[in-house]
Enzyme design. Structure first.
Site, PDB file in Angstrom:
ATOM      1  N   GLU A  23       0.846  -1.202   0.000  1.00  0.00           N
ATOM      2  CA  GLU A  23       0.000   0.000   0.000  1.00  0.00           C
ATOM      3  C   GLU A  23       0.878   1.248   0.000  1.00  0.00           C
ATOM      4  OE1 GLU A  23      -2.524   2.684  -0.388  1.00  0.00           O
ATOM      5  OE2 GLU A  23      -3.330   0.640  -0.360  1.00  0.00           O
ATOM      6  N   GLY A  61      -8.027   1.915   1.034  1.00  0.00           N
ATOM      7  CA  GLY A  61      -8.212   2.459  -0.304  1.00  0.00           C
ATOM      8  C   GLY A  61      -9.179   3.623  -0.380  1.00  0.00           C
ATOM      9  N   ILE A  62      -9.604   3.927  -1.594  1.00  0.00           N
ATOM     10  CA  ILE A  62     -10.507   5.047  -1.838  1.00  0.00           C
ATOM     11  C   ILE A  62     -11.847   4.837  -1.143  1.00  0.00           C
ATOM     12  CG2 ILE A  62     -11.853   6.248  -3.609  1.00  0.00           C
ATOM     13  CD1 ILE A  62      -8.952   7.094  -3.514  1.00  0.00           C
ATOM     14  N   LYS A  99     -21.175   8.353   3.004  1.00  0.00           N
ATOM     15  CA  LYS A  99     -22.393   7.984   3.714  1.00  0.00           C
ATOM     16  C   LYS A  99     -22.506   8.734   5.031  1.00  0.00           C
ATOM     17  CE  LYS A  99     -22.884   5.592   0.227  1.00  0.00           C
ATOM     18  NZ  LYS A  99     -21.747   6.262  -0.396  1.00  0.00           N
ATOM     19  N   SER A 149     -24.368  12.593 -13.655  1.00  0.00           N
ATOM     20  CA  SER A 149     -25.414  12.205 -12.713  1.00  0.00           C
ATOM     21  C   SER A 149     -25.382  10.718 -12.388  1.00  0.00           C
ATOM     22  CB  SER A 149     -26.797  12.564 -13.268  1.00  0.00           C
ATOM     23  OG  SER A 149     -27.177  11.684 -14.316  1.00  0.00           O
ATOM     24  N   ALA A 153     -23.786   7.691  -9.767  1.00  0.00           N
ATOM     25  CA  ALA A 153     -23.924   7.600  -8.316  1.00  0.00           C
ATOM     26  C   ALA A 153     -23.134   8.683  -7.593  1.00  0.00           C
ATOM     27  CB  ALA A 153     -23.484   6.211  -7.843  1.00  0.00           C
ATOM     28  N   GLU A 205     -26.265  16.355 -17.251  1.00  0.00           N
ATOM     29  CA  GLU A 205     -26.075  14.952 -17.639  1.00  0.00           C
ATOM     30  C   GLU A 205     -26.134  14.810 -19.151  1.00  0.00           C
ATOM     31  OE1 GLU A 205     -25.507  11.304 -18.395  1.00  0.00           O
ATOM     32  OE2 GLU A 205     -25.315  11.899 -16.281  1.00  0.00           O
ATOM     33  N   HIS A 207     -44.923  -7.579   8.935  1.00  0.00           N
ATOM     34  CA  HIS A 207     -45.782  -6.394   8.855  1.00  0.00           C
ATOM     35  C   HIS A 207     -45.744  -5.657  10.192  1.00  0.00           C
ATOM     36  CE1 HIS A 207     -49.268  -3.875   7.890  1.00  0.00           C
ATOM     37  NE2 HIS A 207     -49.723  -4.170   9.102  1.00  0.00           N
TER      38      HIS A 207
END
Length: 482
Positions: free
Chosen positions: A35, A41-42, A52, A197, A199, A219, A461
């Site tokens: 590494e 990594g990215i 996120k 446009s 992800a 886009e 449910h």
């Protein structure tokens, strides 16, 4: 003298690299990983995980600004402290980064620090990185090896990818950003143009929109998120525009003029008209390209195609003992694809019984904007192009009790079946938490589940997952709650 001979050496410690290293160690291989910049990594440091964290802050902002609709009172408008938002994101990344170092130690995997170059089959030289680290490793693992010549019977290239740049609109780190700069702004811009446009583009567009930024997305293709099912894409676009995002499709940024602290994008539509849009910043999100340079691939005669290493279904290149996995081995350029591809590769090398090539048609894709988008398998258009006689089921979020209770009743789940066999060909979703729901259909496809088996599956449910079954029922004219 330090031991420099291994059974397996992996170049790159992103999701594909470090997972492959762990599986190699589990299989009894003496393993090392090279590494040059940061463990994980990215994806872990500048992609999947920290984005996120940013999007979670955006989600909290959205909920707070709509507290009244939940019967709650919040005095004044919620505001964001950009430094704290970024600090939280970087902290999440740092925590997981340290975890990768622990996993390497736990599995007795040697970490070799530096930049690798292949010199001949089974041999590589590790030297100092050719460019400064975007983010220095924190902390640098103790006891790692460094510069020198290393040998291995099997060498696996897992060097990932980097942002693609368009000629004349190259990122400069100040006015024109890639995801690196977009992830850690010093101040929040007031306006922004997002070029692309997919992800990455839509996720950042969604984040900055929630932060109060005026966002325009440009886009080239007909639809936003062009790899998605057209019907899902249109629903997502309508929702994004309702939130205040401006979206221009079938257009391109042909030129960018720079001022002291702003840009003017020349947006050219398909009919040749030019609109000039001035904004504080522009994010270039026009895709990524594999990191195949400076590895010595050319000298070894390794076959490449369109910037990626050519492999068979098990990661093997045309050079004996050399393999490639993940982004550097071609699309789809997704972390989970890289992980699975790496496991398949090393298990094939080890001769594990029953190993089979990865089916790219069963790799899920997720986009974590608001609303979320997730999919697996064939779109309706692709299924028809393939000559399949199909049944299509649809179910709207506005008919689901849990979605209504959550205040998230905008979205749809769409399923596509082979009319003759009942095979699930594809599933496509837009709406709250669909990135968590999609795996149910991935498992179903992997187990070759039919529509009948899905219909006889009991879903709890009240949940959002009930819509998955209703979509299946709808494809066969048996929908119950619509």
């Amino acid at each position: 003298m330090a031991d420099t001979n291994y059974d397996v050496i992996i170049i790159g410690s992103g999701p594909g690299g470090y997972v492959t290293a762990i599986r190699a160690a589990q299989l009894g291989f003496k393993t090392a990983i090279v590494e040059r910049e940061h463990l994980g990594g990215i994806c872990l440091n500048w992609g999947c995980i920290p984005t996120k964290a940013l999007l979670r802050s955006a989600e909290m902002m959205d909920h707070a600004n709509h507290a009244k609709s939940y019967g709650l009172k919040l005095e004044g408008k919620m505001t964001a402290d950009v430094k704290d938002v970024v600090a939280r994101s970087r902290g999440v990344s740092a925590r997981l980064n340290g975890g990768i170092g622990f996993l390497m130690k736990k599995n007795k995997i040697d970490v070799i620090w530096g930049e690798a170059k292949l010199t001949k089959p089974g041999e590589l030289v590790v030297g100092k990185p050719s460019k400064p680290a975007v983010q220095p490793q924190h902390p640098v693992p103790k006891g790692v090896k460094g510069e020198g010549t290393y040998t291995a019977k099997h060498i696996i290239v897992a060097t990932g990818a980097r942002p693609r740049a368009l000629p004349g609109i190259e990122p400069d780190g100040k006015l024109i950003w890639t995801y690196f700069e977009a992830m850690k702004p010093d101040v929040m811009p007031k306006s922004m143009v997002v070029m692309g446009s997919g992800a990455i583009g839509i996720e950042f567009a969604s984040f900055y929109l929630s932060m109060g930024v005026e966002v325009t997305v440009v886009e080239l293709m007909k639809n936003v998120m062009p790899v998605e099912d057209e019907e899902i894409s249109k629903i997502a676009r309508k929702a994004l525009e309702k939130r205040g995002m401006r979206i221009i499709t079938e257009a391109k940024v042909s030129k960018v003029d720079k001022a002291a602290n702003s840009i003017t994008a020349h947006v050219e539509t398909k009919d040749g008209k030019i609109e000039k849009i001035t904004a504080d910043r522009l994010i270039s999100a026009v895709g990524v390209q594999g990191n195949i340079e400076n590895l010595g691939l050319e000298a070894l005669g390794v076959k490449t195609d369109r910037g990626c290493v050519v492999i068979d279904g098990y990661g093997k290149t045309n050079v004996p003992g050399l393999y490639a996995i993940g982004d550097v081995a071609g699309p789809p350029m997704l972390a989970h694809k890289a992980e699975h591809e790496g496991v398949v590769c090393i298990e094939k090398i080890a001769g594990v019984p029953g190993v089979h090539a990865m089916d790219k048609g069963k790799i899920p894709g997720c986009t974590y904007c608001t609303p979320q988008v997730a999919s697996v398998g064939l779109t309706e258009a692709k299924a028809k192009e393939a000559g399949r006689d199909i049944r299509v089921g649809r179910y709207s979020f506005n008919a689901n009790g849990k979605a209504i209770a959550l205040g998230e009743d905008n979205g749809m789940i769409k399923t596509i079946f082979d009319k003759k066999t009942g095979e699930l060909l594809g599933a496509h979703m837009v709406g709250a938490e669909v990135t968590e729901l999609i795996q149910g259909f991935v498992v179903a496809m992997n187990l070759e589940t039919t529509e009948e088996e899905l219909m006889h599956t009991i879903f709890p449910h009240p949940t959002l997952s009930e819509m998955m079954k209703e979509s299946v029922l709808d494809a066969y004219g048996r929908v119950l709650n619509a």
